[in-house]
Design a protein around this motif. Sequence first.
Motif, PDB file in Angstrom:
ATOM      1  N   HIS A  87       0.838  -1.211   0.000  1.00  9.88           N
ATOM      2  CA  HIS A  87       0.000   0.000   0.000  1.00  9.88           C
ATOM      3  C   HIS A  87       0.872   1.261   0.000  1.00  9.88           C
ATOM      4  O   HIS A  87       0.550   2.244  -0.660  1.00  9.88           O
ATOM      5  N   ALA A  88       1.983   1.198   0.741  1.00  8.22           N
ATOM      6  CA  ALA A  88       2.871   2.374   0.793  1.00  8.22           C
ATOM      7  C   ALA A  88       3.413   2.708  -0.593  1.00  8.22           C
ATOM      8  O   ALA A  88       3.760   3.858  -0.864  1.00  8.22           O
ATOM      9  N   ARG A  89       3.479   1.699  -1.463  1.00  9.83           N
ATOM     10  CA  ARG A  89       3.956   1.955  -2.831  1.00  9.83           C
ATOM     11  C   ARG A  89       2.794   2.117  -3.822  1.00  9.83           C
ATOM     12  O   ARG A  89       2.996   2.104  -5.037  1.00  9.83           O
ATOM     13  N   GLY A  90       1.579   2.187  -3.292  1.00 11.08           N
ATOM     14  CA  GLY A  90       0.412   2.353  -4.180  1.00 11.08           C
ATOM     15  C   GLY A  90       0.074   1.097  -4.956  1.00 11.08           C
ATOM     16  O   GLY A  90      -0.536   1.147  -6.024  1.00 11.08           O
ATOM     17  N   ILE A  91       0.472  -0.063  -4.412  1.00  5.04           N
ATOM     18  CA  ILE A  91       0.180  -1.345  -5.086  1.00  5.04           C
ATOM     19  C   ILE A  91      -1.040  -1.976  -4.425  1.00  5.04           C
ATOM     20  O   ILE A  91      -1.068  -2.163  -3.194  1.00  5.04           O
ATOM     21  N   ALA A  92      -2.049  -2.311  -5.220  1.00  2.00           N
ATOM     22  CA  ALA A  92      -3.245  -2.973  -4.692  1.00  2.00           C
ATOM     23  C   ALA A  92      -2.944  -4.463  -4.506  1.00  2.00           C
ATOM     24  O   ALA A  92      -2.170  -5.052  -5.260  1.00  2.00           O
ATOM     25  N   VAL A  93      -3.557  -5.048  -3.470  1.00  3.44           N
ATOM     26  CA  VAL A  93      -3.373  -6.483  -3.207  1.00  3.44           C
ATOM     27  C   VAL A  93      -4.751  -7.145  -3.237  1.00  3.44           C
ATOM     28  O   VAL A  93      -5.700  -6.646  -2.619  1.00  3.44           O
ATOM     29  N   VAL A  94      -4.868  -8.251  -3.984  1.00  5.90           N
ATOM     30  CA  VAL A  94      -6.126  -9.014  -3.979  1.00  5.90           C
ATOM     31  C   VAL A  94      -5.826 -10.463  -3.603  1.00  5.90           C
ATOM     32  O   VAL A  94      -4.705 -10.943  -3.788  1.00  5.90           O
ATOM     33  N   ARG A 293      -9.481 -24.724  -7.329  1.00  5.52           N
ATOM     34  CA  ARG A 293      -8.316 -24.001  -7.855  1.00  5.52           C
ATOM     35  C   ARG A 293      -8.722 -23.167  -9.080  1.00  5.52           C
ATOM     36  O   ARG A 293      -8.192 -22.079  -9.308  1.00  5.52           O
ATOM     37  N   ASP A 294      -9.666 -23.688  -9.895  1.00 11.32           N
ATOM     38  CA  ASP A 294     -10.156 -22.867 -11.014  1.00 11.32           C
ATOM     39  C   ASP A 294     -10.861 -21.620 -10.473  1.00 11.32           C
ATOM     40  O   ASP A 294     -10.656 -20.507 -10.957  1.00 11.32           O
ATOM     41  N   ALA A 295     -11.704 -21.823  -9.458  1.00 17.53           N
ATOM     42  CA  ALA A 295     -12.442 -20.678  -8.893  1.00 17.53           C
ATOM     43  C   ALA A 295     -11.479 -19.664  -8.287  1.00 17.53           C
ATOM     44  O   ALA A 295     -11.661 -18.441  -8.431  1.00 17.53           O
ATOM     45  N   MET A 296     -10.427 -20.144  -7.650  1.00 23.34           N
ATOM     46  CA  MET A 296      -9.429 -19.222  -7.076  1.00 23.34           C
ATOM     47  C   MET A 296      -8.753 -18.415  -8.184  1.00 23.34           C
ATOM     48  O   MET A 296      -8.569 -17.200  -8.080  1.00 23.34           O
ATOM     49  N   ASP A 302     -10.354 -11.803 -11.799  1.00 21.01           N
ATOM     50  CA  ASP A 302     -11.447 -10.818 -11.630  1.00 21.01           C
ATOM     51  C   ASP A 302     -10.928  -9.616 -10.848  1.00 21.01           C
ATOM     52  O   ASP A 302     -11.210  -8.461 -11.174  1.00 21.01           O
ATOM     53  N   GLY A 303     -10.173  -9.907  -9.783  1.00 26.22           N
ATOM     54  CA  GLY A 303      -9.649  -8.826  -8.937  1.00 26.22           C
ATOM     55  C   GLY A 303      -8.687  -7.938  -9.714  1.00 26.22           C
ATOM     56  O   GLY A 303      -8.760  -6.702  -9.636  1.00 26.22           O
ATOM     57  N   LEU A 304      -7.802  -8.563 -10.472  1.00 21.24           N
ATOM     58  CA  LEU A 304      -6.846  -7.777 -11.267  1.00 21.24           C
ATOM     59  C   LEU A 304      -7.574  -6.952 -12.324  1.00 21.24           C
ATOM     60  O   LEU A 304      -7.250  -5.777 -12.539  1.00 21.24           O
ATOM     61  N   ASP A 305      -8.555  -7.574 -12.973  1.00 27.30           N
ATOM     62  CA  ASP A 305      -9.318  -6.845 -13.996  1.00 27.30           C
ATOM     63  C   ASP A 305      -9.962  -5.596 -13.389  1.00 27.30           C
ATOM     64  O   ASP A 305      -9.984  -4.527 -13.995  1.00 27.30           O
ATOM     65  N   PRO A 313     -12.074  -3.976  -6.322  1.00 26.13           N
ATOM     66  CA  PRO A 313     -12.440  -5.398  -6.402  1.00 26.13           C
ATOM     67  C   PRO A 313     -13.062  -5.890  -5.100  1.00 26.13           C
ATOM     68  O   PRO A 313     -12.688  -5.410  -4.019  1.00 26.13           O
ATOM     69  N   ALA A 314     -13.990  -6.838  -5.222  1.00 22.22           N
ATOM     70  CA  ALA A 314     -14.616  -7.393  -4.010  1.00 22.22           C
ATOM     71  C   ALA A 314     -13.558  -8.099  -3.164  1.00 22.22           C
ATOM     72  O   ALA A 314     -13.720  -8.230  -1.946  1.00 22.22           O
ATOM     73  N   ASN A 315     -12.498  -8.550  -3.788  1.00 24.01           N
ATOM     74  CA  ASN A 315     -11.465  -9.308  -3.066  1.00 24.01           C
ATOM     75  C   ASN A 315     -10.210  -8.468  -2.790  1.00 24.01           C
ATOM     76  O   ASN A 315      -9.113  -9.010  -2.676  1.00 24.01           O
ATOM     77  N   LEU A 316     -10.413  -7.151  -2.670  1.00 24.58           N
ATOM     78  CA  LEU A 316      -9.288  -6.268  -2.324  1.00 24.58           C
ATOM     79  C   LEU A 316      -8.887  -6.509  -0.867  1.00 24.58           C
ATOM     80  O   LEU A 316      -9.733  -6.540   0.016  1.00 24.58           O
ATOM     81  N   VAL A 317      -7.603  -6.676  -0.618  1.00 26.81           N
ATOM     82  CA  VAL A 317      -7.119  -6.773   0.762  1.00 26.81           C
ATOM     83  C   VAL A 317      -6.877  -5.356   1.266  1.00 26.81           C
ATOM     84  O   VAL A 317      -6.128  -4.597   0.648  1.00 26.81           O
ATOM     85  N   ARG A 318      -7.538  -5.021   2.379  1.00 24.27           N
ATOM     86  CA  ARG A 318      -7.446  -3.628   2.862  1.00 24.27           C
ATOM     87  C   ARG A 318      -6.418  -3.478   3.956  1.00 24.27           C
ATOM     88  O   ARG A 318      -6.097  -4.402   4.630  1.00 24.27           O
TER      89      ARG A 318
END
Length: 318
Positions: A87-94, A293-296, A302-305, A313-318
């Motif tokens: 986050h400190a580098r402005g990178i999103a994590v999903v 594993r396919d769903a993961m 989806d998160g990257l898109d 993204p719904a799966n964004l780590v905050r």
Amino acid sequence: MPNPTLLVTRRLPDAIEARAARDYDARLTACDTPMPDVVAQAAGAWGVVCCPGDKFDAALIGALPDSVKAIATFSVGYDHVDVAAAHARGIAVVNTPDVLSVATAECAMLLILAAARRAGEGERMIRADRWEGWAPTQLMGTLVSGRRLGIFGLGRIGRELAKMARGFGMQIHYHDVARLPPALEGDAVFHPTDATFLPVCDVLSLHAPGGAGTRHWLNAERIAALPRGAVVANAARGTLIDDIALIAALKSGHVAAAGLDVYDGEPQVNPGYRSVENAVLLPHLGSATTETRDAMGHLVLDGLDAVLAGRVPANLVR
Ligand code: DGY
């Protein structure tokens, strides 16, 4: 406009690699082990897909090229990613919540049953051609049906396990940072402290996240508070257990059996586990079903898109 570059550190299921290659300039790998030179490989990449065995600590994240805007971990657990550094580098994590809850809970149930019913010992006996036939006192384990199941961490996976365990007539107890709302808690009994929780755990299953806050939670003192003959299962993170303490308890019989899918420092496994017959040892396969594993993988993409499109993204780590 060219597709953004996506570095993928491990081999992924075919359908996921195909989707990644369709939508990104995907740098795929055939490798199943950690990529030694992630920083160099990430040159010019917009995103990186990593896995639980990839240590994305502050040093590695700090060294990533400025082009990297998103890190997606192919896992629900993200204790291997220094999210604050990202986050400190402005990178999103999903990450991949929800889609692996049932598979991981199934694995926990498998570990509980296999440990309680001494399935590992029986399997090893047959493979070594040491079985001399049915005998009234052979490999006597313990029933799990009707016993008390203590769940440390009644999150999504813990609740799926509770559902399964109710089918075995188990009484559900749990310990967590806070009591759940009634709709999620159901008939499970909340224990705000270890002092009331541990003594009711005929079976203890760990479902808390890894990280500094839970490191070696199951230590010698807490093990001593379990009923003698308890069964311990861990399909969450190996760091939750003080291995030396658990191995000692397996040897003394205070813990009758343990089923483990995860290890502190994996893929290294404390060698003490190999010599205790009453430990059932699996190689971190909790989410390893084709469907899961396919769903993961789809959730990762989806998160990257979403990040790429400027959505949250719904799966964004905050
Ligand atoms: C996770 O997702 O965190 C598991 O450990 C691997 O599926």
